[in-house]
Enzyme design. Sequence first.
Site, PDB file in Angstrom:
ATOM      1  CD  GLU A   1      -9.155 -30.025  -7.384  1.00  0.00           C
ATOM      2  OE1 GLU A   1      -9.692 -30.591  -6.541  1.00  0.00           O
ATOM      3  OE2 GLU A   1      -8.691 -30.610  -8.259  1.00  0.00           O
TER       4      GLU A   1
ATOM      5  N   GLY B   1     -15.148 -38.845  -3.905  1.00  0.00           N
ATOM      6  CA  GLY B   1     -14.934 -38.642  -2.561  1.00  0.00           C
ATOM      7  C   GLY B   1     -14.258 -39.590  -1.708  1.00  0.00           C
TER       8      GLY B   1
ATOM      9  CG  ASP C   1      -4.219 -34.999  -5.627  1.00  0.00           C
ATOM     10  OD1 ASP C   1      -3.536 -35.567  -4.588  1.00  0.00           O
ATOM     11  OD2 ASP C   1      -5.734 -34.281  -5.112  1.00  0.00           O
TER      12      ASP C   1
ATOM     13  CB  SER D   1      -6.749 -37.995  -6.425  1.00  0.00           C
ATOM     14  OG  SER D   1      -6.520 -36.741  -7.164  1.00  0.00           O
TER      15      SER D   1
END
Length: 310
Positions: free
Chosen positions: A128, A90, A140, A94
């Site tokens: 993701e 967080g 990322d 990444s």
Amino acid sequence: MYAAFAPGRVNLIGEHTDYSGGLVLPVAIELGVTLSVDAVADGLELVSEQFGPSSGGWGRYAQAVYDELAELGRPAVGLRGTISSTLPAGAGLSSSAALEVAVALALCEAAGWQVEPLELAEACRRAEFRAVGAPVGILDQAASLLGRAGHAVLLDCGTLEHRLVPVPEEAALVIADSGVKHSHETSGYATRRAELEAGVEKRVRHVRTENERVRAFAAALERGDLAAAGQLLLESHASLRDDYEVSVPELDALVERATAAGALGARLVGGGFGGSILALTDAANAERIAAALGGLVVHASQGAEIRRTT
């Protein structure tokens, strides 16, 4: 057996441009996620040193990678292993993409199956979205796979054309965490993307000017003009704060503290709404500025790789 290491990334400049096919300039960093493989198995049997078994929330990412690679034709070979990380979750470095890439590399190795880096990055990006519904771009995952020591990766997210840009030896990168946690799943990330696609003027203006800043920043690195590069970071942060509206007071305050401490420039990194800032400094002052911000110095480092352990 073996371990798959996937680094986190710092995007030097080019924020919220990847999912519209724009330009980004990330570096892989020395911090990352390692999946130590103990044995080949049926399916995925993973445990995290920090977060426990994969039945927890983080396991959604790993399973989504497994499913995406299966749809690409990867042989149905699973593995048993342990996840460890030196990346703070967080913080905008990444960690989720690094987890996805580490799992993907380990699964490909277990199956003796190869796929081109950007195709693998795209599979991890889809994972993701499959896992948490976050409509992320390819930045990322591509940075984790394409990164090289001492270099940034100038990537056109529309064409996927990319080249390496040397980071001058006299430059240093400082990361400082605002302490405000965020995730693409729960922040306003998806809202901002929808606003951009709807043509909201301020959102479009940020992306247009940010793409111009990426080109200028890469050119500044190539001619060793760190002062110009630092100014571009400040302009990027102002655009992210005012036009894209993804900053928070804690990030703004950190940027101000960084420049007051002598940084050449600074801006928020990652999706915003929390996480970290990047400060560009000269190498001689990097440790002092990092200490003043409660941050750490990171380096442009090698991308994801398989490491033999036995």
